[in-house]
Design a protein around this motif. Sequence first.
Motif, PDB file in Angstrom:
ATOM      1  N   ALA A  20      -0.143  16.940  -4.310  1.00  0.00           N
ATOM      2  CA  ALA A  20      -1.329  16.084  -4.192  1.00  0.00           C
ATOM      3  C   ALA A  20      -0.976  14.805  -3.433  1.00  0.00           C
ATOM      4  CB  ALA A  20      -1.882  15.742  -5.570  1.00  0.00           C
ATOM      5  N   ALA A  21       0.196  14.236  -3.706  1.00  0.00           N
ATOM      6  CA  ALA A  21       0.620  13.017  -3.006  1.00  0.00           C
ATOM      7  C   ALA A  21       0.802  13.293  -1.514  1.00  0.00           C
ATOM      8  CB  ALA A  21       1.910  12.477  -3.608  1.00  0.00           C
ATOM      9  N   ALA A  22       1.388  14.436  -1.189  1.00  0.00           N
ATOM     10  CA  ALA A  22       1.575  14.781   0.224  1.00  0.00           C
ATOM     11  C   ALA A  22       0.218  14.967   0.906  1.00  0.00           C
ATOM     12  CB  ALA A  22       2.415  16.049   0.347  1.00  0.00           C
ATOM     13  N   ALA A  23      -0.719  15.608   0.208  1.00  0.00           N
ATOM     14  CA  ALA A  23      -2.056  15.808   0.782  1.00  0.00           C
ATOM     15  C   ALA A  23      -2.744  14.459   0.990  1.00  0.00           C
ATOM     16  CB  ALA A  23      -2.897  16.689  -0.124  1.00  0.00           C
ATOM     17  N   ARG A  24      -2.631  13.575   0.011  1.00  0.00           N
ATOM     18  CA  ARG A  24      -3.241  12.249   0.148  1.00  0.00           C
ATOM     19  C   ARG A  24      -2.586  11.463   1.276  1.00  0.00           C
ATOM     20  NH1 ARG A  24      -3.956  10.396  -6.144  1.00  0.00           N
ATOM     21  NH2 ARG A  24      -5.729  11.757  -6.580  1.00  0.00           N
ATOM     22  N   ARG A  25      -1.269  11.602   1.402  1.00  0.00           N
ATOM     23  CA  ARG A  25      -0.555  10.914   2.471  1.00  0.00           C
ATOM     24  C   ARG A  25      -1.053  11.403   3.829  1.00  0.00           C
ATOM     25  NH1 ARG A  25       4.354  12.398   1.085  1.00  0.00           N
ATOM     26  NH2 ARG A  25       4.324  11.168  -0.801  1.00  0.00           N
ATOM     27  N   ARG A  26      -1.179  12.736   3.975  1.00  0.00           N
ATOM     28  CA  ARG A  26      -1.681  13.280   5.240  1.00  0.00           C
ATOM     29  C   ARG A  26      -3.107  12.796   5.510  1.00  0.00           C
ATOM     30  NH1 ARG A  26       0.932  17.834   3.289  1.00  0.00           N
ATOM     31  NH2 ARG A  26      -1.009  18.685   2.489  1.00  0.00           N
ATOM     32  N   GLU A  27      -3.932  12.794   4.464  1.00  0.00           N
ATOM     33  CA  GLU A  27      -5.313  12.326   4.602  1.00  0.00           C
ATOM     34  C   GLU A  27      -5.348  10.851   4.990  1.00  0.00           C
ATOM     35  OE1 GLU A  27      -8.917  11.612   1.519  1.00  0.00           O
ATOM     36  OE2 GLU A  27      -7.984  13.605   1.449  1.00  0.00           O
ATOM     37  N   ALA A  28      -4.496  10.045   4.365  1.00  0.00           N
ATOM     38  CA  ALA A  28      -4.437   8.610   4.687  1.00  0.00           C
ATOM     39  C   ALA A  28      -3.963   8.398   6.123  1.00  0.00           C
ATOM     40  CB  ALA A  28      -3.515   7.887   3.710  1.00  0.00           C
TER      41      ALA A  28
END
Length: 165
Positions: A61-69
């Motif tokens: 989830a953190a990696a997905a949020r990082r990519r989204e950010a």
Amino acid sequence: MTGFRDFLTRFRPAASPGRAAPSGVPADRSAELRAELAPPLALLEQVEAEARSVRDRAEAAAAARRREAEQQAEEIVAEAQEEAGRVRARAAEQVARAAETEAAELLAEASREAVAVREHAVSRTPALADRVLALVVEDLSAEESPLASADRPAPGPKRPPEGGL
């Protein structure tokens, strides 16, 4: 898990005091401890696996949020660059309009000054022409009379009268 009663039985004497009992198989204390600790350790392994799963999901989830950010940041930068281009164009347009206005004002002022100079020249031309004519006539008459040339000053430009050229 063993109960409290089983725990207490460890401390009971195996037999009553008296004559010796027949020998038996020695108690396997490590097997008893393993049997006693197996259920809580199994629960701990389950919890550990669940914690690993939660940690893995959190990392994903953190990696997905990082990519989204990162994607949002790129979009924001692109929009800011576009807006900066529009702002620069508006500023250049305003500067150009101000320069055109100033140039038009300067041109109008120069035209007014040129008209004033022309009017001044037109108003002074007859007087200057009369003076030039008088000087020429004086020079011509002085050349005709040789005696008069000794009495008069040398021909040339005279001092202008007060208040004019």
